[in-house]
Design an enzyme around this catalytic site. Structure first.
Site, PDB file in Angstrom:
ATOM      1  N   ASP A 171      37.492  25.907  -4.923  1.00  0.00           N
ATOM      2  CA  ASP A 171      38.496  24.873  -5.198  1.00  0.00           C
ATOM      3  C   ASP A 171      38.381  23.733  -4.191  1.00  0.00           C
ATOM      4  O   ASP A 171      37.841  23.900  -3.090  1.00  0.00           O
ATOM      5  CB  ASP A 171      39.913  25.461  -5.193  1.00  0.00           C
ATOM      6  CG  ASP A 171      40.274  26.158  -3.889  1.00  0.00           C
ATOM      7  OD1 ASP A 171      39.391  26.822  -3.322  1.00  0.00           O
ATOM      8  OD2 ASP A 171      41.421  26.040  -3.428  1.00  0.00           O
ATOM      9  N   GLU A 186      41.878  28.580  -2.098  1.00  0.00           N
ATOM     10  CA  GLU A 186      41.945  28.558  -0.639  1.00  0.00           C
ATOM     11  C   GLU A 186      42.802  27.401  -0.165  1.00  0.00           C
ATOM     12  O   GLU A 186      43.571  27.507   0.774  1.00  0.00           O
ATOM     13  CB  GLU A 186      40.541  28.451  -0.032  1.00  0.00           C
ATOM     14  CG  GLU A 186      40.480  28.808   1.447  1.00  0.00           C
ATOM     15  CD  GLU A 186      40.816  27.640   2.362  1.00  0.00           C
ATOM     16  OE1 GLU A 186      41.188  27.899   3.519  1.00  0.00           O
ATOM     17  OE2 GLU A 186      40.717  26.481   1.948  1.00  0.00           O
TER      18      GLU A 186
END
Ligand SMILES: [Zn+2]
Length: 375
Positions: free
Chosen positions: A65, A130
């Site tokens: 991400d 994350e």
């Protein structure tokens, strides 16, 4: 490796969405003989891939991400175009941290293709959340599950961008903890012309803030800076010029070394408040505990690998924000974080140097080779 990276960069995997990055990655890893498992929690995807039959477990840890781009028109090249300009590759998520993910895969490929025996198990654990809220803690849940399944990571290489000026000049062997809080100080509201009838929380906070700012919470240690205290927000006042307000709110944060603990900071903070005889409410929020790799074995392997490839050694420190390394630390794994230069992360025009990515890949391959030798 660069083609793979560019393919990943073109996917708009804004946290917490993977948007198909794992499909691209899984295809590559299956070709190398990895067993791939998708572990999904509440629609957040995670990929755990392993190869090898026995021995210690080495694991690359990373995320697919990325953070939002900000105003796209301010970018030199569109943030999801993966444009190469000379030695520079631009794009959201280049440095943080799709380049590391591409290097994980390329180094695994190089290692597998060049080794006749594999004396350890090689894992790659990736999450797509994350950058999002730490509270969601998806890696945390996966780690809990792995501990239950007795799947214990011995050595963990986190690919977060740890380098400062050139690739691999800094590695992290720990991270500070993060403890936040919200303080409300109560006074007595009243007319500003009658000081004897009011208790001004703004004036009360003056001495308090000064004391908190001057207080030494600990002295840190070789790897950790001393614990720092900061205030991010403060608000008070009714808006009227002739009214002393009755309340003041203040948001603060500790970034703390293992020389302090959640409990020690809470009790020291509260004892400062009590010295000031304040009437207050206090809410705490623990965002992450510190972790610290004390054992030198894996640290040396990483440091020696950097030295052999680049001719310099990384500075070993515990700077930066929190990372998912703190969750893996629950396994008592030896953890080192080593990745690209972090100068442009989360910024407009995030980029990496392509030549430095090849260097990073070489270092990763060297680490795998050394792990294989000592296993
Ligand atoms: Zn990151």
């Amino acid at each position: 490796m660069i083609d793979l990276l560019r393919n990943l960069l073109k996917i708009k995997s804004i946290s917490p969405n993977d948007m198909g990055c794992f499909d691209v990655i899984e295809k590559e890893l299956r070709k190398l003989g990895f067993n791939c498992e998708r572990i999904n929690y509440l629609n957040v995807e995670n990929l755990y891939a392993t190869t090898g039959n026995s021995g210690k477990l080495f694991c690359f840890l990373g995320h697919t991400d990325v953070v939002p781009t900000g105003p796209e028109e301010k970018w030199k090249y569109p943030p999801f175009s993966a444009t190469i300009d000379g030695d520079i590759l631009y794009g959201r998520g280049t440095a943080d941290m799709k380049a590391s993910v591409a290097a994980f895969i390329e180094s695994a490929k190089e290692f597998i293709n060049s080794s006749s025996t594999m004396n350890f198990r090689l894992g790659i654990l990736l999450t797509s959340n994350e950058e999002g809220s730490a509270k969601d803690g998806f890696i945390d849940q996966i780690i809990e599950k792995m501990i239950k399944d007795n799947e214990i990571i011995d050595f963990c290489l986190v690919g977060e961008p740890t380098s400062s000026k050139k690739v691999a000049d800094c590695a992290r062997i720990g991270r500070r903890g993060s403890l936040g809080g919200h303080l409300k100080i109560y006074g007595e509201q009243g007319h500003i012309a009658y000081p004897e009838k009011v208790i001004n929380p703004i004036l009360l906070s003056g001495d308090l803030i000064s004391n908190l700012n001057n207080k030494i919470w600990d002295n840190g240690n070789d790897a950790f800076d001393p614990t720092s205290f900061q205030i991010s927000n403060i608000s008070s006042g009714t808006g009227a010029h002739n009214v002393v307000p009755g309340e003041l709110e203040l948001t603060f944060n500790f970034r703390f070394s293992p020389e302090s603990s959640e409990d020690s900071l809470k009790s020291e903070f509260e004892s400062v408040l009590n010295e000031h005889n304040l009437n207050y409410d206090l809410e705490w929020e623990l965002n992450g505990l510190p972790y610290y790799t004390k054992d030198n074995f894996f640290i040396e392997i990483v440091s020696n690998s950097v030295k052999e490839v680049t001719d310099y050694r990384p500075e070993l420190n515990a700077k930066g924000g929190t990372s998912d390394g703190r969750f893996v630390a629950k396994m008592n794994s030896e953890i080192v974080e080593l990745g690209p230069v972090n100068k442009s992360i989360h910024q407009i025009d995030e980029h990496i140097k392509i030549s430095e990515l090849w260097t990073l890949k070489e270092i990763y391959t060297k680490i795998l080779t050394k792990i294989n030798q000592v296993s």
